[in-house]
Design an enzyme around this catalytic site. Structure first.
Site, mmCIF file in Angstrom:
data_model
loop_
_atom_site.group_PDB
_atom_site.id
_atom_site.type_symbol
_atom_site.label_atom_id
_atom_site.label_comp_id
_atom_site.label_asym_id
_atom_site.label_seq_id
_atom_site.Cartn_x
_atom_site.Cartn_y
_atom_site.Cartn_z
ATOM 1 N N GLY A 123 -0.621 4.530 -0.203
ATOM 2 C CA GLY A 123 -1.457 5.708 0.008
ATOM 3 C C GLY A 123 -0.702 6.663 0.915
ATOM 4 N NE ARG B 58 -17.961 13.623 8.805
ATOM 5 C CZ ARG B 58 -16.761 13.385 8.303
ATOM 6 N NH1 ARG B 58 -16.210 12.200 8.444
ATOM 7 N NH2 ARG B 58 -16.119 14.312 7.660
ATOM 8 C CB ALA C 277 -0.512 5.092 5.964
ATOM 9 C CB SER D 145 -17.707 19.583 1.280
ATOM 10 O OG SER D 145 -17.408 20.184 2.512
ATOM 11 N N GLY E 106 0.841 -1.198 0.000
ATOM 12 C CA GLY E 106 0.000 0.000 0.000
ATOM 13 C C GLY E 106 0.869 1.237 0.000
ATOM 14 C CD GLU F 63 -10.188 4.124 5.829
ATOM 15 O OE1 GLU F 63 -9.735 4.920 4.984
ATOM 16 O OE2 GLU F 63 -11.364 3.727 5.822
ATOM 17 C CG HIS G 172 -16.696 8.992 4.670
ATOM 18 N ND1 HIS G 172 -16.269 9.249 3.395
ATOM 19 C CD2 HIS G 172 -16.064 9.867 5.471
ATOM 20 C CE1 HIS G 172 -15.415 10.255 3.432
ATOM 21 N NE2 HIS G 172 -15.258 10.639 4.673
HETATM 22 C C1 LIG Z 1 -14.471 10.693 -0.409
HETATM 23 C C2 LIG Z 1 -13.571 10.707 0.784
HETATM 24 C C3 LIG Z 1 -13.198 11.911 1.356
HETATM 25 C C4 LIG Z 1 -12.375 11.940 2.467
HETATM 26 N N1 LIG Z 1 -12.019 13.146 2.976
HETATM 27 C C5 LIG Z 1 -11.186 13.188 4.033
HETATM 28 C C6 LIG Z 1 -10.782 14.447 4.570
HETATM 29 O O1 LIG Z 1 -11.176 15.505 4.086
HETATM 30 N N2 LIG Z 1 -9.932 14.448 5.599
HETATM 31 C C7 LIG Z 1 -9.450 13.305 6.133
HETATM 32 O O2 LIG Z 1 -8.671 13.389 7.057
HETATM 33 N N3 LIG Z 1 -9.832 12.100 5.660
HETATM 34 C C8 LIG Z 1 -10.677 12.010 4.623
HETATM 35 N N4 LIG Z 1 -11.047 10.790 4.132
HETATM 36 C C9 LIG Z 1 -10.461 9.564 4.677
HETATM 37 C C10 LIG Z 1 -9.043 9.336 4.150
HETATM 38 O O3 LIG Z 1 -8.968 9.722 2.820
HETATM 39 C C11 LIG Z 1 -8.571 7.896 4.218
HETATM 40 O O4 LIG Z 1 -8.879 7.358 5.429
HETATM 41 C C12 LIG Z 1 -7.060 7.796 4.062
HETATM 42 O O5 LIG Z 1 -6.665 8.467 2.911
HETATM 43 C C13 LIG Z 1 -6.566 6.384 4.018
HETATM 44 O O6 LIG Z 1 -5.192 6.365 3.676
HETATM 45 P P1 LIG Z 1 -4.349 5.053 3.705
HETATM 46 O O7 LIG Z 1 -2.970 5.423 3.361
HETATM 47 O O8 LIG Z 1 -4.550 4.371 4.975
HETATM 48 O O9 LIG Z 1 -4.967 4.088 2.627
HETATM 49 P P2 LIG Z 1 -5.310 4.265 1.060
HETATM 50 O O10 LIG Z 1 -5.056 5.629 0.583
HETATM 51 O O11 LIG Z 1 -6.639 3.681 0.882
HETATM 52 O O12 LIG Z 1 -4.234 3.363 0.381
HETATM 53 C C14 LIG Z 1 -4.330 1.989 0.313
HETATM 54 C C15 LIG Z 1 -3.159 1.470 -0.475
HETATM 55 O O13 LIG Z 1 -3.097 0.089 -0.315
HETATM 56 C C16 LIG Z 1 -2.983 -0.555 -1.546
HETATM 57 N N5 LIG Z 1 -3.560 -1.871 -1.380
HETATM 58 C C17 LIG Z 1 -4.760 -2.204 -0.847
HETATM 59 N N6 LIG Z 1 -4.893 -3.536 -0.817
HETATM 60 C C18 LIG Z 1 -3.760 -4.047 -1.317
HETATM 61 C C19 LIG Z 1 -3.298 -5.361 -1.547
HETATM 62 N N7 LIG Z 1 -4.006 -6.421 -1.256
HETATM 63 N N8 LIG Z 1 -2.076 -5.535 -2.110
HETATM 64 C C20 LIG Z 1 -1.322 -4.458 -2.433
HETATM 65 N N9 LIG Z 1 -1.704 -3.216 -2.218
HETATM 66 C C21 LIG Z 1 -2.911 -3.003 -1.678
HETATM 67 C C22 LIG Z 1 -3.667 0.352 -2.504
HETATM 68 O O14 LIG Z 1 -3.194 0.133 -3.791
HETATM 69 C C23 LIG Z 1 -3.253 1.709 -1.954
HETATM 70 O O15 LIG Z 1 -1.983 2.038 -2.431
HETATM 71 C C24 LIG Z 1 -11.901 10.740 3.035
HETATM 72 C C25 LIG Z 1 -12.280 9.537 2.476
HETATM 73 C C26 LIG Z 1 -13.134 9.506 1.379
HETATM 74 C C27 LIG Z 1 -13.589 8.205 0.851
#
Ligand SMILES: Cc1cc2nc3c(=O)[nH]c(=O)nc-3n(C[C@H](O)[C@H](O)[C@H](O)COP(=O)(O)OP(=O)(O)OC[C@H]3O[C@@H](n4cnc5c(N)ncnc54)[C@H](O)[C@@H]3O)c2cc1C
Ligand code: HEM
Ligand code: HEM
Ligand code: SF4
Ligand code: F3S
Ligand code: FES
Lengths: 262, 234, 640
Positions: free
Chosen positions: C42, C330, C44, C284, C40, C425, C401
């Site tokens: 993203g 919310r 994080a 929003s 992943g 997340e 969400h």
């Molecule tokens: C529409 C929307 C609006 C939002 N707005 C806000 C906001 O304004 N403020 C805020 O703080 N939060 C907001 N959030 C929440 C926030 O965006 C997410 O919680 C956060 O970005 C998650 O980041 P992450 O790095 O944990 O995971 P993600 O960004 O989901 O990244 C997951 C990564 O894991 C990889 N992956 C997944 N499964 C596998 C696998 N099996 N094998 C290999 N790779 C895999 C994916 O390819 C990706 O690279 C929002 C969420 C949504 C849906």
């Protein structure tokens, strides 16, 4: 207390209409591609273009056929995964709209819709409508960053940035890396994508320090990937879902010339 | 800092040079038109002008060489950009449509390679035609110097229907080349897209039409007046 | 199993700094000898991969999309919190900490949350240095806004694209390390299993999504930063590729899954229009600042909304919550929307929507003012819904969400399996039973930039550098074979129902019964329905294509298979939690006037579930990590 979410009641169904699809099929990067045609009767004005393709794929699977592969993820016009060329236009007919945000209400009963992948030597087809855009990653890799190590940053407000400059930098930074600019450019040039990153970073004091090396490295990489030259057609700006101005390309050129004399 | 060679061969460098050479050629056109229009001046003005040019001696060769270089360089760049595009997109679309709006795709911009090539062919013929054409001579009244009578050549040649048609056709196509080229050159040199650029596009159309109208006027006038028109003093 | 949260001793404000001082370090020349896998990329994962690579570790990074820049984080709109207190409105690290704990309804660890609030400021510095173009004032200094009902303005934002800009910043830092050769970068790769040798995570099995090849990767530590599992509901605001597979497979290998039933529902989404709907689009929350929420008082009133006089409009939030009105949190807003629709008052073609009306705001401030504030949101709405919100009310509906639950981790973000970390997340760590707006980005980046680089080093310091078992070790063989077998099995079923069809049916059960409002009865029947549907899935699903080619539906198939198991765990977790807390309401536990009733006495714990197998039903064991509150006093929420 049952809570309905998935509904297709009569009111909704009655608005269904028909479109005639012609889409590209290609089994793999080296396979020969061809067009396949199919008529779809269950199109609804509220569907997004990609949802229409989902429906097509459900139909195909129920007949035991292989679905059409296409790229997508967010379906909100921000991840840049989707990049279909629809009736000869990258992302379809709507200004400032990625094809995942294009709705079927932009079409009418009986329309013929041709769907092709973006075509460029630097974007080889993986399967059907899915292409390999890793060339974009390599362009960024060549210099599309600020070399700052985690933890070494100074206090965020230590260096004020004029709001106007910051806003313009933002306009360039909104690029979603979809590749529509390449798809639509008659030369298959990646200048808008590359220029947008160069302009974004070059306008900010944080990015200016490395700008000369950056612009040269990124422009080199862009040619090495096999993208064409920019002839100032401006088609890229017209199809860009973020409407990024070709001023980005001008910034890139200006900074390149500066780099020559630095 | 990139080496000069690398820079000039980069995508940015190449485009920059199409712009520079294009502008150079446009400047030449302005000068050439100015000179050509002296045919409408006093009876000897044109020959005096061409003679002045000739009397530059070696300097003229330098200028001509520079001009040739510009044409050649511009051509090579134009052709290589065009060839590159075919490499960058080996398989085209079955359907392709411009989105309009911000797009600068037009008949003019898409046909640069064709209008350019036609100009190139024209150029070769044109130089054979006039520079290496019939070598009439005349004596200048004022100085009594014997000079080449290019005026006569031009007036004679433009009595020929097919030549006039050819010139007018080519010059008409050149409007296309210039109307995109003028705007595009500025963009290649770093002009941003916005209000100024829109004005530049308008100026580009005006420039292309005025310059080419100027050129076109010469053969047409001579043809329809049989070289006896009141603008041409005898 | 004893759950050791490893929270350091000492006063709250000094736990992290003290811990940093005492953690073990790996010498720079030794770092290259360690390999760390990031699954992943993203916020994080991308931030973590870049930071560890900068420090000199050898990093391998994997993602599903064709580029790290497309992770689901890209979609976050609103902003990111930090207690910089630039507006000088009394904000502080403590206040951010307190708000987050309270927002999570006292179901998170104090120490974790405090650390989150503490490092948040560094995130902003880091992002600005990377060239993230946050909004600025005319003074050239950074702008802040208030978000999600906070009483201070502490949210940094980049128009409606904060997640995008932050992710691009992290992605670019990552690409710099790719160029320097410190990161091996694998796109279009999906992790299918963790490899565990002698009880320690030593690598992963992935599938190359283009060629179908199953590959093995060995490392000294594995980080899962694979995002949330909101897509178990089928429809959610998550990107289509968001999934639980990586986390779930780790869970099946022994990692505990914490608080799976804590799912946040967002009140302002564009409603569902039909069966073909593939995802829900968030708008929003700021819209509620000026929009008024209502439904017709009369059932089946299908007049045009503009023709319904005020007296016949039911402004239910204003009536029920006079002091907060349309600005209730919310969960309250979402729950009430559901209630009025359940009562048959819903509007639109599907009856699954309520009005969000700007008529009065436009009358009061003029259309131009409203346009200046919300223009792009209105445009987005019009594009999707095909109605002009300046002329008639928007229709909105709640949507899933964010998932607060996730892999259980200790203070060091390590799961109960040594060497296996979880970030963003994908872990359960900081948001308790509910997440405040603009704090997910903060958590993902805090985990990636600041926590993992320190805690992974601490872990690796005890691992002998250069330890390699080889990818032909039997643990790799076994995991690779299992991954392949699962795929073969799915492809061999060749049934009659499509994957999407199954997923949609599963989502309906989860939404109906494990959604905003739950009851014992509903949850019990959900478990049965899920089991039955799962059985049918394995008998009758149609997975098209073959395994040695790009095949998105095959990817969906195994992700849906995992959702089927997760869904049952969510129901069990919800059933266990006999209280209403955070984002959800258990019907049996509410006050007389229908508000959530928390039970701190009996349920102040993290539920950490251990997987014991699936055999018709899901076998599990519940472990409880008690939550103790030393620094804050527990209070019941009230929005009346
Ligand atoms: C529409 C929307 C609006 C939002 N707005 C806000 C906001 O304004 N403020 C805020 O703080 N939060 C907001 N959030 C929440 C926030 O965006 C997410 O919680 C956060 O970005 C998650 O980041 P992450 O790095 O944990 O995971 P993600 O960004 O989901 O990244 C997951 C990564 O894991 C990889 N992956 C997944 N499964 C596998 C696998 N099996 N094998 C290999 N790779 C895999 C994916 O390819 C990706 O690279 C929002 C969420 C949504 C849906
Ligand atoms: C008097 C003669 C000419 C003038 C004034 C002229 C002018 C210009 C100008 C101003 C441009 C725009 C440059 C830019 O985009 O930066 C241009 C482009 C171009 N010219 Fe010419 N040109 C002339 C002759 C030629 C010739 C002989 C050719 C030969 C083929 C040619 C081919 C092209 C092409 C292909 C382009 C487009 C380049 C691109 O796609 O980027 N031109 N010209
Ligand atoms: C009606 C229009 C034109 C007329 C009457 C005209 C006339 C002439 C004449 C008389 C010469 C010979 C000059 C000499 O030998 O000293 C000449 C040369 C030349 N013309 Fe033109 N010309 C016209 C249009 C053009 C155009 C449109 C171009 C460019 C595309 C052009 C490019 C040239 C060049 C390059 C030379 C050679 C210059 C040199 O070698 O010194 N001409 N022209
Ligand atoms: S510049 Fe525009 S069209 Fe090109 S990749 Fe970026 S967003 Fe897409
Ligand atoms: S369309 Fe192509 S030619 Fe240049 S201005 Fe855009 S890249
Ligand atoms: S699917 Fe993400 S931009 Fe279209």
């Amino acid at each position: 207390m049952c809570f309905r979410v998935f509904v297709a009641n009569e009111k909704v169904m009655s608005k269904n209409f028909t479109v005639h699809l012609k889409y590209w099929r290609q089994d793999g990067p080296t396979a020969k591609g061809y067009f396949e045609e199919r008529t779809l009767d269950t199109v609804n004005e509220h569907m997004s273009f990609l949802e229409m393709l989902d429906v097509l794929n459900e139909e195909l699977q129920l007949e035991g056929k292989d679905p059409v592969e296409f790229d997508y993820d967010c379906r909100e016009g921000i991840c840049g995964s989707c990049n279909l060329v629809i009736n000869g236009q990258a992302h379809g007919p709507k200004k400032g709209t990625a094809c995942c945000q294009l709705h079927m209400r932009n079409y009418k009963h009986g329309d013929k819709i041709t769907i092709e992948p973006p075509r460029a030597a630097a974007f080889p087809v993986i399967k059907d409508l899915v292409v390999d855009r890793s060339a974009f990653d390599r362009i960024i890799e060549a210099g599309g960053y600020v070399s700052v190590k985690t933890g070494s940053a100074q206090e965020a407000n230590a260096r004020p940035i004029e709001k106007e400059t910051s806003d313009i930098a933002f306009d360039y930074a909104t690029c979603i890396g979809c590749g529509a600019c390449v798809a639509a450019c008659p030369n298959a040039s990646a200048s808008l994508f590359t220029g947008a990153k160069i302009a974004h970073l070059g306008l900010l004091p944080q990015g200016q320090v490395e700008q000369s090396n950056r612009v040269v490295a990124m422009v080199d990489q862009m040619s090495a990937e096999g993208f064409g030259d920019c002839s100032n057609y401006g088609e890229c700006e017209a199809v860009c879902p973020k409407e990024i101005s070709i001023s980005a390309i001008a910034e890139m050129r200006k900074d390149y010339v500066k780099a020559m004399f630095s | 800092m990139p080496s000069f060679k690398k820079a000039i061969n980069s995508q940015v460098g190449r485009k920059f040079m199409t712009g520079i050479t294009g502008i150079g050629l446009m400047l030449f056109l302005i000068g050439h038109l100015g000179g050509n229009l002296s045919i409408f001046g006093s009876a000897e003005a044109f020959n005096i002008y061409t003679d002045k040019l000739m009397s530059l001696g070696p300097l003229l060769y330098v200028i001509e060489a520079g001009l040739a270089f510009f044409f050649l360089y511009h051509t090579i760049l134009g052709v290589s950009i065009w060839m590159n595009k075919r490499k960058a997109r080996p398989e085209g679309y079955t359907e392709y449509k411009s989105r309009g709006g911000a797009s600068h795709q037009s008949l003019a911009s898409r046909s640069m390679i064709y209008t350019g090539s036609i100009i190139l062919i024209f150029l070769v013929l044109h130089i054979i035609h006039f520079k290496f054409g019939a070598d009439y001579s005349t004596v200048l009244e004022a100085s009594g110097k014997e000079v080449r009578d290019l005026r006569r050549l031009v007036i004679e040649e433009f009595q020929k229907t097919w030549i006039v048609i050819g010139y007018v056709a080519v010059l008409g196509l050149a409007i296309l080349h210039l109307s995109h080229g003028f705007w595009s050159a500025f963009t290649s040199l770093g002009m941003k897209h916005g209000d100024t650029s829109k004005k530049i596009q308008t100026i580009a159309y005006a420039f292309a039409i005025i310059i080419m109208a100027g050129f076109i006027f010469i053969p047409l006038y001579i043809y329809f007046t049989g070289g006896q028109g009141s603008l041409i003093a005898n | 199993m004893k759950l050791d949260s490893k929270v350091p001793e000492g006063p709250l404000e000094q736990k992290w700094s003290q811990h940093k001082k005492t953690m073990k370090l790996v010498a720079p020349n030794n770092r290259r000898k360690y390999e760390v896998i990031f699954v992943g990329t993203g916020l994080a994962g991308g931030a973590g991969a870049a930071s560890l690579a900068e420090m000199g570790y050898k990093v391998k990074a994997f993602c599903i999309q064709d580029s790290a820049r497309r992770a689901h984080s890209i979609a976050a709109q609103g902003g990111i919190n930090a207690a910089k207190n630039y507006p000088n409105d009394g904000d502080s690290i403590y206040r951010l900490f307190y708000d987050t704990i309270k927002g999570g309804d006292y179901r998170s660890r104090e120490a974790n949350v405090y650390r989150l609030a503490e490092v948040a400021n560094n995130i902003i510095d880091q992002a600005v240095a990377q060239g993230v173009p946050f909004a600025r004032e005319y003074s050239g200094l950074l702008a802040n806004r208030s978000f999600g009902g906070a009483q201070v303005s502490r949210t940094f934002y980049a128009r409606g694209q904060t997640g995008q800009q932050l992710l691009i910043g992290a992605y670019q830092s990552m690409m710099r390390q790719v160029q320097e050769g410190n990161i091996d970068y694998y796109t279009r790769h999906e992790m299918l299993d963790v490899v565990i040798i002698d009880g320690v995570a030593r690598g992963i099995i992935t599938r190359d999504l283009v060629t179908g090849e199953i590959t093995r990767h060995e490392a000294d530590a594995v980080v899962l930063a694979t995002g949330g599992y909101g897509n178990v509901f089928y429809l959610s605001t998550n990107a289509k590729n968001s999934n639980v597979t990586a986390a779930w497979r780790a869970h099946k290998k022994g990692a505990l899954f914490a608080n799976p039933c804590f799912v946040q529902v967002h009140p302002t989404c564009i409603p569902v229009s039909g069966d073909y709907q593939s995802k829900l689009t968030l708008m929003s929350e700021s819209l509620r600042n000026d929009g008024r929420v209502w439904v017709p008082r009369k059932k089946g009133d299908d007049r045009h909304p503009n023709d319904i006089p005020d007296a016949e409009r039911y402004y239910y939030l204003e009536e029920r919550y006079p002091s907060f009105g349309n600005l209730v949190p919310r969960d309250v807003a979402s729950r009430n929307a559901k209630i009025v629709c359940d009562d048959g008052l819903g509007v639109g073609e599907t009856g699954l929507a309520v009005y969000l009306d700007f008529r009065d705001a436009i009358k009061r401030d003029g259309e131009d003012t409203v346009r200046a504030k919300y223009g792009n949101l209105f445009d987005m709405y019009e594009n999707i819904a095909g109605e002009n919100p300046y002329k008639q009310p928007m229709r909105i509906f709640p949507a899933v969400h964010y998932t607060m639950g996730g892999l259980w981790v200790d203070y060091n973000l390590m799961t109960n399996i040594p060497g296996l970390f979880a970030a963003g997340e994908a872990n359960f760590s900081d948001h308790g039973a509910n997440r405040l707006g603009a704090s997910a980005l903060m958590q993902g980046l805090s985990d990636g930039y600041f926590v993992l680089p320190a805690t992974i080093g601490n872990y690796l310091a005890d691992v002998k550098p250069g330890t390699r078992y080889g990818t032909d070790h039997e643990a790799f063989d076994e995991a690779a074979k299992k991954a392949q077998d699962d795929i073969d099995k799915l492809l061999s079923i060749k049934g009659k129902r499509t994957i999407i069809d199954f997923h949609r049916s599963l989502g309906k059960i989860v939404w109906d019964k494990i959604g905003i409002q739950r009851s014992k009865e509903g949850l019990e029947s959900a478990i049965k329905e899920i089991q039955a549907l799962r059985e049918e899935f394995w008998k009758d699903v149609y997975v098209p294509g073959d395994k040695n080619n790009y095949n998105k539906y095959l990817e969906f198939a195994f992700r849906v298979a995992d959702f089927f198991e997760l869904a049952e765990l969510m129901a069990k977790d919800a059933l266990d939690r006999e209280e209403s807390c955070g984002c959800h309401l258990r019907e049996e536990f509410q006050t007389e006037d229908g508000e959530a009733l928390r039970n701190d006495e009996d349920f102040s714990y993290v539920s950490a579930w251990e997987y014991k197998g699936v055999n018709g039903k899901l076998d599990t064991e519940l472990h409880k990590e008690p939550l103790e509150f030393e620094f804050v006093e527990l209070k019941q929420r009230s929005y009346k």
